[in-house]
Design an enzyme around this catalytic site. Structure first.
Site, PDB file in Angstrom:
ATOM      1  CG  ASN A  88      -2.000  -1.053   1.123  1.00 40.93           C
ATOM      2  OD1 ASN A  88      -2.524  -1.309   0.047  1.00 40.93           O
ATOM      3  ND2 ASN A  88      -2.337  -1.684   2.242  1.00 40.93           N
ATOM      4  CG  HIS A 101       4.181  -2.481   5.354  1.00 41.94           C
ATOM      5  ND1 HIS A 101       4.222  -1.122   5.583  1.00 41.94           N
ATOM      6  CD2 HIS A 101       2.871  -2.801   5.215  1.00 41.94           C
ATOM      7  CE1 HIS A 101       2.991  -0.645   5.586  1.00 41.94           C
ATOM      8  NE2 HIS A 101       2.155  -1.635   5.356  1.00 41.94           N
ATOM      9  CG  HIS A 103       0.152  -6.084   3.427  1.00 43.14           C
ATOM     10  ND1 HIS A 103      -0.489  -6.091   4.643  1.00 43.14           N
ATOM     11  CD2 HIS A 103       0.376  -4.782   3.133  1.00 43.14           C
ATOM     12  CE1 HIS A 103      -0.665  -4.832   5.056  1.00 43.14           C
ATOM     13  NE2 HIS A 103      -0.146  -4.021   4.156  1.00 43.14           N
TER      14      HIS A 103
HETATM   15  P1  5GP Z   1      -0.787  -0.716   5.723  1.00 39.15           P
HETATM   16  O1  5GP Z   1      -2.241  -0.402   5.875  1.00 39.15           O
HETATM   17  O2  5GP Z   1       0.070   0.463   6.135  1.00 39.15           O
HETATM   18  O3  5GP Z   1      -0.434  -1.247   4.371  1.00 39.15           O
HETATM   19  O4  5GP Z   1      -0.513  -1.922   6.694  1.00 39.15           O
HETATM   20  C1  5GP Z   1      -0.106  -1.812   8.015  1.00 39.15           C
HETATM   21  C2  5GP Z   1      -0.342  -3.164   8.630  1.00 39.15           C
HETATM   22  O5  5GP Z   1       0.392  -3.220   9.846  1.00 39.15           O
HETATM   23  C3  5GP Z   1      -1.807  -3.448   8.968  1.00 39.15           C
HETATM   24  O6  5GP Z   1      -2.227  -4.625   8.297  1.00 39.15           O
HETATM   25  C4  5GP Z   1      -1.800  -3.612  10.493  1.00 39.15           C
HETATM   26  O7  5GP Z   1      -2.675  -4.606  10.941  1.00 39.15           O
HETATM   27  C5  5GP Z   1      -0.350  -3.934  10.798  1.00 39.15           C
HETATM   28  N1  5GP Z   1       0.122  -3.471  12.080  1.00 39.15           N
HETATM   29  C6  5GP Z   1      -0.022  -2.222  12.608  1.00 39.15           C
HETATM   30  N2  5GP Z   1       0.566  -2.143  13.810  1.00 39.15           N
HETATM   31  C7  5GP Z   1       1.101  -3.375  14.054  1.00 39.15           C
HETATM   32  C8  5GP Z   1       1.849  -3.903  15.166  1.00 39.15           C
HETATM   33  O8  5GP Z   1       2.145  -3.237  16.160  1.00 39.15           O
HETATM   34  N3  5GP Z   1       2.224  -5.206  15.069  1.00 39.15           N
HETATM   35  C9  5GP Z   1       1.923  -5.983  13.981  1.00 39.15           C
HETATM   36  N4  5GP Z   1       2.346  -7.239  13.993  1.00 39.15           N
HETATM   37  N5  5GP Z   1       1.235  -5.500  12.916  1.00 39.15           N
HETATM   38  C10 5GP Z   1       0.823  -4.211  12.962  1.00 39.15           C
END
Ligand code: 5GP
Ligand code: ZN
Length: 112
Positions: A88, A101, A103
């Site tokens: 994302n 990151h 996924h």
């Molecule tokens: P984004 O929406 O930025 O692509 O994804 C961020 C991801 O990080 C989300 O899927 C969310 O659930 C995950 N996430 C956020 N904070 C933490 C955390 O403290 N630990 C872990 N393991 N995942 C996290």
């Protein structure tokens, strides 16, 4: 490089615990805290930057390295029948953590 306010840098540094499935000197893979698929991992590099638009040669090498490692890590963690990779970028994509990151999602047939 690290960012002291970044939750993923804190996970790399061990300040925030995580369920790690793979780590080496360049990258870390851990379980997403709110899984959106049966298997939902996050692969991060040990360099703080948020966007592929911030690419330089060392980040190119890092991403190449991460992509070379992902197939084996995915297969060892329940994605032997395939997986989806998502990066994302920005508000419209719903990016919430500004440390790049990847996924890794699978472990079941994913809706499309
Ligand atoms: P984004 O929406 O930025 O692509 O994804 C961020 C991801 O990080 C989300 O899927 C969310 O659930 C995950 N996430 C956020 N904070 C933490 C955390 O403290 N630990 C872990 N393991 N995942 C996290
Ligand atoms: Zn970071």
């Amino acid at each position: 490089m690290k960012d002291k306010n970044c939750i993923f840098c804190k996970i790399i540094g061990g300040e925030i615990p995580s369920a790690k499935v793979y780590e080496d000197d360049k990258m870390l893979v851990f379980k997403d805290i709110e899984p959106k698929a049966k298997v939902h991992l996050l692969a991060i590099g040990k360099d703080h930057f948020g966007f592929i638009s911030e690419m330089d040669s060392s980040r190119e090498e890092l991403l190449k390295y991460m992509f070379s490692k992902i197939p084996g890590i995915a297969a060892e963690n329940g994605c032997e029948n395939g997986y989806r990779l998502v990066i994302n970028q920005g508000k419209d994509a719903g990016q919430t953590v500004f440390h790049l990151h990847i996924h890794i999602m699978g472990g079941e047939t994913l809706p499309w």
